[in-house]
Design a protein around this motif. Structure first.
Motif, PDB file in Angstrom:
ATOM      1  N   ARG A   7      -9.031  16.794  20.201  1.00 29.81           N
ATOM      2  CA  ARG A   7      -9.887  17.978  20.273  1.00 29.81           C
ATOM      3  C   ARG A   7     -11.342  17.522  20.399  1.00 29.81           C
ATOM      4  NH1 ARG A   7      -8.694  17.217  14.835  1.00 29.81           N
ATOM      5  NH2 ARG A   7     -10.416  17.512  13.355  1.00 29.81           N
ATOM      6  N   PRO A   8     -12.172  18.303  21.070  1.00 34.73           N
ATOM      7  CA  PRO A   8     -13.574  17.911  21.227  1.00 34.73           C
ATOM      8  C   PRO A   8     -14.383  18.183  19.965  1.00 34.73           C
ATOM      9  CG  PRO A   8     -13.171  19.985  22.358  1.00 34.73           C
ATOM     10  CD  PRO A   8     -11.841  19.508  21.849  1.00 34.73           C
ATOM     11  N   ARG A  47     -23.205   3.567  22.496  1.00 29.13           N
ATOM     12  CA  ARG A  47     -22.696   4.105  21.241  1.00 29.13           C
ATOM     13  C   ARG A  47     -23.019   5.593  21.148  1.00 29.13           C
ATOM     14  NH1 ARG A  47     -26.028  -0.549  18.213  1.00 29.13           N
ATOM     15  NH2 ARG A  47     -25.208  -2.305  19.415  1.00 29.13           N
ATOM     16  N   PRO A  48     -22.289   6.339  20.320  1.00 29.14           N
ATOM     17  CA  PRO A  48     -22.558   7.777  20.184  1.00 29.14           C
ATOM     18  C   PRO A  48     -23.969   8.048  19.683  1.00 29.14           C
ATOM     19  CG  PRO A  48     -20.430   7.222  19.234  1.00 29.14           C
ATOM     20  CD  PRO A  48     -21.113   5.922  19.532  1.00 29.14           C
ATOM     21  N   ALA A  49     -24.536   9.161  20.126  1.00 30.14           N
ATOM     22  CA  ALA A  49     -25.851   9.598  19.683  1.00 30.14           C
ATOM     23  C   ALA A  49     -25.799  11.104  19.474  1.00 30.14           C
ATOM     24  CB  ALA A  49     -26.916   9.234  20.723  1.00 30.14           C
ATOM     25  N   VAL A  50     -26.822  11.646  18.848  1.00 36.64           N
ATOM     26  CA  VAL A  50     -26.865  13.087  18.619  1.00 36.64           C
ATOM     27  C   VAL A  50     -26.810  13.818  19.961  1.00 36.64           C
ATOM     28  CG1 VAL A  50     -28.283  14.992  17.780  1.00 36.64           C
ATOM     29  CG2 VAL A  50     -28.100  12.894  16.459  1.00 36.64           C
ATOM     30  N   ILE A  95     -11.559  13.675  19.223  1.00 37.24           N
ATOM     31  CA  ILE A  95     -11.029  13.162  17.973  1.00 37.24           C
ATOM     32  C   ILE A  95      -9.580  13.603  17.818  1.00 37.24           C
ATOM     33  CG2 ILE A  95     -13.269  13.096  16.836  1.00 37.24           C
ATOM     34  CD1 ILE A  95     -12.619  15.664  15.456  1.00 37.24           C
ATOM     35  N   GLU A  96      -8.817  12.798  17.140  1.00 37.99           N
ATOM     36  CA  GLU A  96      -7.420  13.100  16.863  1.00 37.99           C
ATOM     37  C   GLU A  96      -7.188  13.084  15.358  1.00 37.99           C
ATOM     38  OE1 GLU A  96      -4.979  10.352  18.956  1.00 37.99           O
ATOM     39  OE2 GLU A  96      -5.208  11.340  20.895  1.00 37.99           O
ATOM     40  N   GLY A  97      -6.262  13.916  14.899  1.00 34.87           N
ATOM     41  CA  GLY A  97      -5.963  13.999  13.477  1.00 34.87           C
ATOM     42  C   GLY A  97      -6.174  15.405  12.969  1.00 34.87           C
ATOM     43  N   SER A  98      -5.419  15.808  11.962  1.00 34.42           N
ATOM     44  CA  SER A  98      -5.487  17.178  11.448  1.00 34.42           C
ATOM     45  C   SER A  98      -6.433  17.338  10.276  1.00 34.42           C
ATOM     46  CB  SER A  98      -4.076  17.635  11.025  1.00 34.42           C
ATOM     47  OG  SER A  98      -3.551  16.749  10.045  1.00 34.42           O
ATOM     48  N   LYS A 151      -9.814  10.353  13.807  1.00 32.94           N
ATOM     49  CA  LYS A 151     -10.537   9.216  14.370  1.00 32.94           C
ATOM     50  C   LYS A 151     -11.075   9.586  15.742  1.00 32.94           C
ATOM     51  CE  LYS A 151      -6.403   7.090  16.421  1.00 32.94           C
ATOM     52  NZ  LYS A 151      -5.598   5.862  16.527  1.00 32.94           N
ATOM     53  N   ILE A 152     -12.183   8.957  16.105  1.00 33.95           N
ATOM     54  CA  ILE A 152     -12.731   9.124  17.448  1.00 33.95           C
ATOM     55  C   ILE A 152     -11.885   8.303  18.404  1.00 33.95           C
ATOM     56  CG2 ILE A 152     -14.681   8.597  18.968  1.00 33.95           C
ATOM     57  CD1 ILE A 152     -16.549   9.140  16.684  1.00 33.95           C
ATOM     58  N   VAL A 153     -11.420   8.945  19.454  1.00 28.96           N
ATOM     59  CA  VAL A 153     -10.600   8.227  20.426  1.00 28.96           C
ATOM     60  C   VAL A 153     -11.299   8.060  21.770  1.00 28.96           C
ATOM     61  CG1 VAL A 153      -8.404   8.846  19.354  1.00 28.96           C
ATOM     62  CG2 VAL A 153      -9.416  10.385  21.063  1.00 28.96           C
ATOM     63  N   GLU A 154     -12.375   8.830  21.983  1.00 23.81           N
ATOM     64  CA  GLU A 154     -13.077   8.686  23.264  1.00 23.81           C
ATOM     65  C   GLU A 154     -14.463   9.309  23.187  1.00 23.81           C
ATOM     66  OE1 GLU A 154     -12.283   9.440  28.048  1.00 23.81           O
ATOM     67  OE2 GLU A 154     -10.648   9.501  26.587  1.00 23.81           O
ATOM     68  N   LEU A 155     -15.421   8.643  23.830  1.00 23.92           N
ATOM     69  CA  LEU A 155     -16.765   9.172  24.000  1.00 23.92           C
ATOM     70  C   LEU A 155     -16.836   9.765  25.401  1.00 23.92           C
ATOM     71  CD1 LEU A 155     -19.778   9.464  23.188  1.00 23.92           C
ATOM     72  CD2 LEU A 155     -20.138   7.154  24.061  1.00 23.92           C
ATOM     73  N   LEU A 156     -17.051  11.079  25.505  1.00 19.40           N
ATOM     74  CA  LEU A 156     -17.056  11.735  26.813  1.00 19.40           C
ATOM     75  C   LEU A 156     -18.323  11.380  27.593  1.00 19.40           C
ATOM     76  CD1 LEU A 156     -15.696  15.277  25.838  1.00 19.40           C
ATOM     77  CD2 LEU A 156     -14.456  13.370  26.885  1.00 19.40           C
ATOM     78  N   PRO A 157     -18.221  11.293  28.927  1.00 23.57           N
ATOM     79  CA  PRO A 157     -19.393  10.952  29.753  1.00 23.57           C
ATOM     80  C   PRO A 157     -20.541  11.933  29.516  1.00 23.57           C
ATOM     81  CG  PRO A 157     -17.387  10.872  31.061  1.00 23.57           C
ATOM     82  CD  PRO A 157     -17.012  11.486  29.751  1.00 23.57           C
TER      83      PRO A 157
END
Length: 382
Positions: free
Chosen positions: A45-46, A91-94, A100-103, A109-115
């Motif tokens: 989920r985003p 790296r991620p920024a504001v 993220i995956e998990g309930s 956990k973060i699984v991907e940083l979107l473009p």
């Protein structure tokens, strides 16, 4: 935003839109790359990075659903984001969107940083080429400058160079209009900015009716970021837009109208207008990354240069120089031209450093090549 836990697996579109998730008419993300990433990760989920601290990040999937920094889970500091493991701009920024995956928090956990759609960056201090990301995925950058001793046209030009290089729309916000001298040289600079197709708004940051002049850029689903020096009025502006005293503010020095760093970290805040606002600490150094287009920001100087008699005119003492003629006739501010030359040199130098860095990385990755190491790593400590 609250710091309550997230237990729901799938956030609603309304919650995502409230923190800036852009949707197309079909209800899907506007960016094709985002759609593809979500298809490849159907269980993810985003979420958006809403705060950035030295110890990690706070991520949210709605205006009332954010992860508390006090209980920062380990997945916000994965190995791929360790210091030195990746370039700072990777790296991620504001403002970044991640999948993220998990309930729940404990099992997410973060699984991907979107473009990124847009990115506001500057070169980091130091002799080695590095970039520092100020904010990501913003639509508008409010360049805040006080109409007091803080007013500096050359600094504004530098900000505009960095902002346009990142793909966002710049808007110059001149605060402290209630104490400004309307006959000052600032009025001339404002006219020059307007001539460059830059939106300029003079406001009293403490007055909600005055600040309403910015609402055109703060519509639902939009994201804006405030940049400017300490004491310019960014936090006061944020409080007025929010309608509550959320951000710390402090008085500025009378000698130079500069303030202390009351904002110590970047944070994304939902506004009553439906937009999101990112407040940032004041920045003392604004170094270009080498990716900027100086000509785009000094189109008036470029237009004059095209009228020079010689194509390779250096605009010094050459005959038929249209730039020098404009300066002598009072049609071009000599300080603006000097800043054009200075920024051109800085951008060229930064671009050269970036090219050398890329070449070094390519050389290190060549087959049979051992990556460069520090002397004590290569030969052992003595």
């Amino acid at each position: 935003m609250s710091t309550s836990s997230i237990e729901t697996a799938t956030p609603g579109l309304a919650d995502l839109q409230a923190i800036g998730w852009p949707l197309a008419d079909d209800g899907l993300p506007v960016e094709p790359a985002w759609r593809e990433a979500m298809v490849l990760r159907p269980h993810a989920r985003p979420a958006r990075v809403v705060e950035q601290h030295r110890s990690g990040y706070i991520v949210a999937d709605g205006p009332e659903h954010s992860f508390s920094v006090e209980s920062l889970p380990e997945w916000l500091r994965p190995a791929t984001y360790r210091k030195g493991a990746s370039a700072p701009e990777e790296r991620p920024a504001v403002g970044d969107w991640v999948l993220i995956e998990g309930s729940s928090i404990k099992h997410s956990k973060i699984v991907e940083l979107l473009p990124r759609r847009t990115a506001i960056k500057r070169a980091a201090a130091g002799e080695h080429y590095k970039q520092q990301l100020i904010a990501a995925n913003v639509d508008t950058v409010f360049v805040v400058c006080g109409l007091d001793a803080d007013f500096n046209p050359r600094r504004i030009e530098r900000y505009l160079l960095l902002v346009r290089g990142g793909g966002a729309e710049p808007v110059v916000v001149l605060t402290k209009s209630d104490i400004a001298d309307t006959d000052s040289a600032a009025a001339v600079s404002v006219l020059e900015l307007a001539a460059q197709d830059v939106a300029v708004r003079a406001v009293n940051a403490k007055d909600a009716a005055s600040v309403a002049a910015l609402h055109a850029w703060l519509q639902p689903g939009r994201t804006a970021v405030l940049v400017g020096s300490s004491g310019a009025g960014k936090s006061t502006l944020t409080n007025t837009l929010l309608g509550v005293e959320r951000m710390k503010t402090a008085e500025v020095r009378e000698s130079d109208s500069r303030g202390r760093h009351t904002t110590t970290y970047r944070a994304l805040i939902p506004l009553p207008t439906g937009a999101c606002l990112i407040d940032t600490p004041g920045m003392r150094e604004l170094k270009p990354t080498g990716e900027e287009d100086v000509a785009e920001n000094f189109s008036d100087v470029e237009a004059l240069a095209e009228q020079c008699r010689f194509r390779d005119c250096k605009h010094q003492r050459e005959p038929g120089c249209a730039v020098r003629a404009a300066i002598e006739a009072g049609k071009l501010d000599p300080q603006r031209f000097a800043n054009f030359l200075k920024l051109s040199d800085e951008v060229a130098a930064a671009a050269s450093k970036a090219a050398n860095r890329r070449a070094q990385k390519a050389d290190d990755k060549a087959p049979g090549k051992t990556p460069n190491k520090r002397p004590d790593e290569k030969y052992g400590r003595r």
